[in-house]
Scaffold this active site. Structure first.
Site, short mmCIF file in Angstrom:
data_model
loop_
_atom_site.label_atom_id
_atom_site.label_comp_id
_atom_site.label_asym_id
_atom_site.label_seq_id
_atom_site.Cartn_x
_atom_site.Cartn_y
_atom_site.Cartn_z
N GLU A 8 11.44 -8.82 -3.35
CA GLU A 8 12.05 -7.85 -2.81
C GLU A 8 13.04 -7.29 -2.76
OE1 GLU A 8 7.40 -6.06 -1.50
OE2 GLU A 8 8.70 -7.59 -0.07
N SER A 59 0.92 -1.11 -0.24
CA SER A 59 -0.37 -0.31 -0.24
C SER A 59 1.37 1.26 -0.33
CB SER A 59 -1.14 0.13 0.90
OG SER A 59 0.10 -0.10 2.79
N ASP A 83 7.38 -3.40 6.78
CA ASP A 83 6.31 -3.88 7.91
C ASP A 83 6.78 -3.35 9.65
OD1 ASP A 83 3.90 -5.48 6.35
OD2 ASP A 83 6.45 -7.03 6.04
#
Length: 231
Positions: free
Chosen positions: A115, A42, A96
């Protein structure tokens, strides 16, 4: 380590607005004529939106997921395969969790393997996150481990031996065709946790542990503005 603030005034901002603020702040690190490494999630999505305003000034991007690729292409940004690229100046992605050593837990979006690979190629890793992701000790957020399907049970048993409580993320298949184990109870204190990362690699699981590539710059969205931390 240097810290500075870009203030936004006293306006109360939602978490998504904080993510948007750091996504746009990351544009200052994008150099014209370059190829940009782009993460997933996001917060990274806000950066992609911002990057769309520079589509005529950059060569394109290398994407860490099918979802990011689709979004980049929808904005008219050319997406390169990593095999077509010799090097990347920057890689921009969320986290995170991120600690004071600029080390992270990543993988909530199930794109951690790509990633990690793209970040390892980049000269500079720009981490963008809201303040809720800053922690002293990594591990409250479960550590995602990407595993080939046939090895799921074997890897889970090894994770238990390391003191973790693995949970199979039902219904999730990564872009690489693998599955995710979310490992609870793995408190990671700092750089001296390197040995656990090597064990993670050795049994064919892949995770973004503290010993993997840390951020060079962290842009943290706070109620007081965007905080810049330089390693």
């Amino acid at each position: 380590m240097r810290v500075k603030f870009h203030t936004t005034g006293e306006t109360i901002m939602t978490q998504d607005e904080l993510k948007k603020a750091v996504g746009w702040a990351a544009l200052q690190y994008v150099q014209p004529g370059t190829i940009v490494g782009v993460g997933t999630g996001s917060t990274a999505a806000h950066f992609i939106n911002a990057l769309g305003t520079m589509k005529g000034q950059i060569e394109g991007a290398v994407s860490s997921s099918d979802a990011s690729t689709e979004k980049l292409k929808s904005l008219g940004i050319h997406v390169f395969d990593l095999n077509e690229v010799d090097s990347l100046g920057i890689y921009v992605d969320g986290a995170d969790e991120i600690n004071g050593h600029m080390q992270m837990i990543k993988g909530g979006g199930a794109a951690l393997t790509r990633e990690k690979i793209i970040a390892s190629v980049a000269e500079k890793f720009i981490c963008i996150a809201d303040a809720s992701k800053q922690v002293d000790i990594l591990g409250k957020f479960p550590l995602p481990v990407e595993v080939i399907p046939m090895a799921r049970s074997a890897v889970a048993r090894q994770l238990v031996k390391l003191g973790g409580r693995p949970e199979y993320r039902q219904g999730v298949v990564t872009d690489n065709g693998n599955v995710i184990l979310d490992v609870h109870g793995m408190e990671i204190l700092g750089p001296d946790s390197d040995g656990k990362r090597h064990k993670c690699d050795s049994w064919r699981g892949d995770c973004w542990f503290v010993a993997n590539r840390g951020a060079d710059v962290a842009l943290i969205g706070t109620p007081d503005g965007v905080k810049t931390i330089v390693k």
